[in-house]
Write a protein that holds these residues in place. Sequence first.
Motif, PDB file in Angstrom:
ATOM      1  N   ASN A 173       0.852  -1.187   0.000  1.00  0.00           N
ATOM      2  CA  ASN A 173       0.000   0.000   0.000  1.00  0.00           C
ATOM      3  C   ASN A 173       0.892   1.243   0.000  1.00  0.00           C
ATOM      4  OD1 ASN A 173      -1.940  -1.850   2.172  1.00  0.00           O
ATOM      5  ND2 ASN A 173      -2.861  -0.978   0.356  1.00  0.00           N
ATOM      6  N   VAL A 174       0.363   2.364  -0.433  1.00  0.00           N
ATOM      7  CA  VAL A 174       1.095   3.609  -0.307  1.00  0.00           C
ATOM      8  C   VAL A 174       1.198   3.969   1.176  1.00  0.00           C
ATOM      9  CG1 VAL A 174      -0.939   5.130  -0.496  1.00  0.00           C
ATOM     10  CG2 VAL A 174       1.311   5.956  -1.240  1.00  0.00           C
ATOM     11  N   ASN A 175       2.352   4.481   1.584  1.00  0.00           N
ATOM     12  CA  ASN A 175       2.544   4.932   2.962  1.00  0.00           C
ATOM     13  C   ASN A 175       3.690   5.931   2.983  1.00  0.00           C
ATOM     14  OD1 ASN A 175       5.182   3.427   3.910  1.00  0.00           O
ATOM     15  ND2 ASN A 175       3.950   1.898   2.814  1.00  0.00           N
ATOM     16  N   TYR A 176       3.715   6.759   4.012  1.00  0.00           N
ATOM     17  CA  TYR A 176       4.727   7.820   4.062  1.00  0.00           C
ATOM     18  C   TYR A 176       6.144   7.285   4.208  1.00  0.00           C
ATOM     19  CZ  TYR A 176       1.476  11.775   4.020  1.00  0.00           C
ATOM     20  OH  TYR A 176       0.558  12.723   3.640  1.00  0.00           O
ATOM     21  N   GLY A 177       6.286   6.031   4.588  1.00  0.00           N
ATOM     22  CA  GLY A 177       7.612   5.435   4.657  1.00  0.00           C
ATOM     23  C   GLY A 177       8.264   5.254   3.303  1.00  0.00           C
ATOM     24  N   LEU A 178       7.509   5.353   2.229  1.00  0.00           N
ATOM     25  CA  LEU A 178       8.048   5.208   0.871  1.00  0.00           C
ATOM     26  C   LEU A 178       8.601   6.519   0.327  1.00  0.00           C
ATOM     27  CD1 LEU A 178       5.197   3.071  -0.791  1.00  0.00           C
ATOM     28  CD2 LEU A 178       7.246   2.262   0.401  1.00  0.00           C
ATOM     29  N   PHE A 179       8.303   7.640   0.997  1.00  0.00           N
ATOM     30  CA  PHE A 179       8.664   8.947   0.466  1.00  0.00           C
ATOM     31  C   PHE A 179      10.121   9.290   0.774  1.00  0.00           C
ATOM     32  CE2 PHE A 179       4.256   8.855   0.234  1.00  0.00           C
ATOM     33  CZ  PHE A 179       3.714   9.990  -0.360  1.00  0.00           C
ATOM     34  N   PRO A 180      10.778  10.070  -0.098  1.00  0.00           N
ATOM     35  CA  PRO A 180      12.130  10.538   0.206  1.00  0.00           C
ATOM     36  C   PRO A 180      12.148  11.354   1.491  1.00  0.00           C
ATOM     37  CG  PRO A 180      11.564  10.998  -2.091  1.00  0.00           C
ATOM     38  CD  PRO A 180      10.302  10.561  -1.413  1.00  0.00           C
ATOM     39  N   ALA A 181      13.259  11.267   2.220  1.00  0.00           N
ATOM     40  CA  ALA A 181      13.374  11.984   3.489  1.00  0.00           C
ATOM     41  C   ALA A 181      13.303  13.493   3.260  1.00  0.00           C
ATOM     42  CB  ALA A 181      14.675  11.612   4.173  1.00  0.00           C
ATOM     43  N   LEU A 182      12.765  14.189   4.250  1.00  0.00           N
ATOM     44  CA  LEU A 182      12.730  15.650   4.211  1.00  0.00           C
ATOM     45  C   LEU A 182      14.109  16.212   4.496  1.00  0.00           C
ATOM     46  CD1 LEU A 182       9.457  16.106   6.268  1.00  0.00           C
ATOM     47  CD2 LEU A 182       9.725  16.727   3.849  1.00  0.00           C
ATOM     48  N   SER A 183      14.403  17.343   3.922  1.00  0.00           N
ATOM     49  CA  SER A 183      15.680  17.997   4.205  1.00  0.00           C
ATOM     50  C   SER A 183      15.536  18.843   5.465  1.00  0.00           C
ATOM     51  CB  SER A 183      16.104  18.882   3.026  1.00  0.00           C
ATOM     52  OG  SER A 183      15.119  19.855   2.758  1.00  0.00           O
ATOM     53  N   LYS A 224       5.774  16.189  10.527  1.00  0.00           N
ATOM     54  CA  LYS A 224       6.410  15.537   9.370  1.00  0.00           C
ATOM     55  C   LYS A 224       5.436  15.274   8.239  1.00  0.00           C
ATOM     56  CE  LYS A 224       9.205  11.534   8.069  1.00  0.00           C
ATOM     57  NZ  LYS A 224       9.882  10.291   8.546  1.00  0.00           N
ATOM     58  N   ARG A 225       4.273  14.733   8.563  1.00  0.00           N
ATOM     59  CA  ARG A 225       3.331  14.381   7.500  1.00  0.00           C
ATOM     60  C   ARG A 225       2.770  15.616   6.809  1.00  0.00           C
ATOM     61  NH1 ARG A 225       0.048   8.965   9.535  1.00  0.00           N
ATOM     62  NH2 ARG A 225       1.926   7.686   9.812  1.00  0.00           N
ATOM     63  N   ASP A 226       2.615  16.671   7.558  1.00  0.00           N
ATOM     64  CA  ASP A 226       2.155  17.915   6.951  1.00  0.00           C
ATOM     65  C   ASP A 226       3.188  18.416   5.948  1.00  0.00           C
ATOM     66  OD1 ASP A 226       0.451  20.348   6.778  1.00  0.00           O
ATOM     67  OD2 ASP A 226       2.213  21.299   7.663  1.00  0.00           O
ATOM     68  N   HIS A 227       4.472  18.354   6.321  1.00  0.00           N
ATOM     69  CA  HIS A 227       5.545  18.777   5.405  1.00  0.00           C
ATOM     70  C   HIS A 227       5.603  17.866   4.184  1.00  0.00           C
ATOM     71  CE1 HIS A 227       7.837  21.953   7.617  1.00  0.00           C
ATOM     72  NE2 HIS A 227       7.122  21.475   8.625  1.00  0.00           N
ATOM     73  N   LEU A 228       5.471  16.561   4.405  1.00  0.00           N
ATOM     74  CA  LEU A 228       5.526  15.618   3.290  1.00  0.00           C
ATOM     75  C   LEU A 228       4.376  15.852   2.314  1.00  0.00           C
ATOM     76  CD1 LEU A 228       6.471  12.321   5.181  1.00  0.00           C
ATOM     77  CD2 LEU A 228       7.891  13.517   3.496  1.00  0.00           C
ATOM     78  N   SER A 229       3.187  16.100   2.823  1.00  0.00           N
ATOM     79  CA  SER A 229       2.038  16.298   1.941  1.00  0.00           C
ATOM     80  C   SER A 229       2.138  17.615   1.178  1.00  0.00           C
ATOM     81  CB  SER A 229       0.727  16.233   2.734  1.00  0.00           C
ATOM     82  OG  SER A 229       0.657  17.258   3.710  1.00  0.00           O
ATOM     83  N   ARG A 230       2.602  18.665   1.844  1.00  0.00           N
ATOM     84  CA  ARG A 230       2.742  19.952   1.153  1.00  0.00           C
ATOM     85  C   ARG A 230       3.814  19.874   0.081  1.00  0.00           C
ATOM     86  NH1 ARG A 230       4.617  23.738   4.087  1.00  0.00           N
ATOM     87  NH2 ARG A 230       4.725  22.843   6.170  1.00  0.00           N
ATOM     88  N   ARG A 231       4.920  19.194   0.394  1.00  0.00           N
ATOM     89  CA  ARG A 231       5.976  19.003  -0.605  1.00  0.00           C
ATOM     90  C   ARG A 231       5.455  18.191  -1.792  1.00  0.00           C
ATOM     91  NH1 ARG A 231      11.231  15.333   0.637  1.00  0.00           N
ATOM     92  NH2 ARG A 231       9.582  13.751   0.503  1.00  0.00           N
ATOM     93  N   ALA A 232       4.668  17.179  -1.491  1.00  0.00           N
ATOM     94  CA  ALA A 232       4.127  16.313  -2.541  1.00  0.00           C
ATOM     95  C   ALA A 232       3.222  17.094  -3.497  1.00  0.00           C
ATOM     96  CB  ALA A 232       3.358  15.160  -1.912  1.00  0.00           C
ATOM     97  N   LEU A 233       2.329  17.904  -2.949  1.00  0.00           N
ATOM     98  CA  LEU A 233       1.392  18.627  -3.798  1.00  0.00           C
ATOM     99  C   LEU A 233       2.088  19.703  -4.624  1.00  0.00           C
ATOM    100  CD1 LEU A 233      -1.657  18.872  -1.373  1.00  0.00           C
ATOM    101  CD2 LEU A 233      -1.327  17.312  -3.303  1.00  0.00           C
ATOM    102  N   ALA A 234       3.164  20.261  -4.079  1.00  0.00           N
ATOM    103  CA  ALA A 234       3.957  21.223  -4.868  1.00  0.00           C
ATOM    104  C   ALA A 234       4.653  20.510  -6.017  1.00  0.00           C
ATOM    105  CB  ALA A 234       4.974  21.919  -3.964  1.00  0.00           C
TER     106      ALA A 234
END
Length: 442
Positions: free
Chosen positions: A397-407, A415-425
């Motif tokens: 399944n898709v999960n945030y563990g698959l995403f590249p690490a944040l800088s 963390k998840r808020d940053h990951l989602s905002r980065r993703a949508l950008a």
Amino acid sequence: MTERITIIGGGLAGCEAAWQAAKLGVPVRLYEMKPERYSEAHHLPGLSELVCSNSLRGDSLENAVGLLKEELRRLSSLFMEGAEETKVPAGGALAVDRELFSSYITKKIESHPLIEIERSEVTKIPEEGIVVVASGPLTSAGLADEISALVGEYLYFYDAIAPIVTADSLDFEKVFAMSRYGKGDGNEYLNCPFSEEEYNTFVGEILQAEKVEPKGFEKIVHFEGCMPIEEMASRGPETLRFGPMKPVGLPDPKTGREPHAVVQLRQENRDATLFNLVGFQTKLTWPEQRRIFRTIPGLEGAEFVRLGSMHRNTFINAPRLLDGTCQLKKDGRIFFAGQITGVEGYVESASSGFLAGINAARLALGLPLTVPPPETAIGALVCHITNAEAAHFQPMNVNYGLFPALSGKVKKKEKRDHLSRRALAALESWQSSLSEGALAVD
């Protein structure tokens, strides 16, 4: 004239691929074997039939699947359009009326002037032309043999279906309506409360019950995200109480206290006449299911309109076989999409179909193919299935563990808020790039 694309399979991935390719001006012939032939888990004649559950899982950006749904919304996914049009109450999740959803997608596909539907089983992959194989986790035996010969490796695992009961057969003197922690309107789920004694007896019955055994030559490899209840029960007496029977956040209005355990029922259709047993995938025999599940408080007189069952799910070894474009490495005219690629879940399957569809269309139009950024949910998922360790590859399944690490340093709760905002950008940038050559995604 633009080359026509052949798509094999009228499930979520196949329909999404057909829709996206046709939107880009490429003619499509979509093959669906129903109603000529049905798999052991399907029964509706329409396209995009949902089998295991009517839930598309969490709809918040706190969850990666919620982000994936938002990405698909912004990409004008047919799957998400249909889900929004046919949704039913489900608290913080997105769930649909299955029959209405299938009917909606079927009508949209049938009405598109560039999509031709062929209702027949495919057992041979065309030797020429662009092909998208989206035959799903229940690929028919004939086509499975053809794919196996093509790719050289073939893997499989087993998935299970949860039972469905009628609302008017429930005992509402025992069952109470409540969403965990009051999410949604606070009453999205029905809950069957267990005392400690009732719970222990229930687990004991499950462990002793007769199960449907696989054929002698078949090895069972369960997907952890859809584990049968009897498998969970075998791992220890408290496993179910910390899994699908978790009582946390569900105080019984009659006592004001959390029960020892609960079975949750989720609305199955828009009219709220049917409910499914959440997380109760099972391979118990049907007589045992009727006997044991009617010991659940409130389900003593339950009418089962569908009992749980076990079916074989097939998927290819994507890390060895596919590129990030969804193309077969050994033959770039062939694309794979959906759960047969090793993505797990309805939303993930649709996202895979989206990518395969636009890339098949780009190939037909003579344009460069595209891979979504790994910072996006759709990109993180395809990056995983095409770059995972091939020797131990399993559906995901898709999960945030698959995403590249944040800088830089980010607080855990943010963390998840940053990951989602980065993703949508990143998605916005990628979507703009798809406009090149008049290939705008509306």
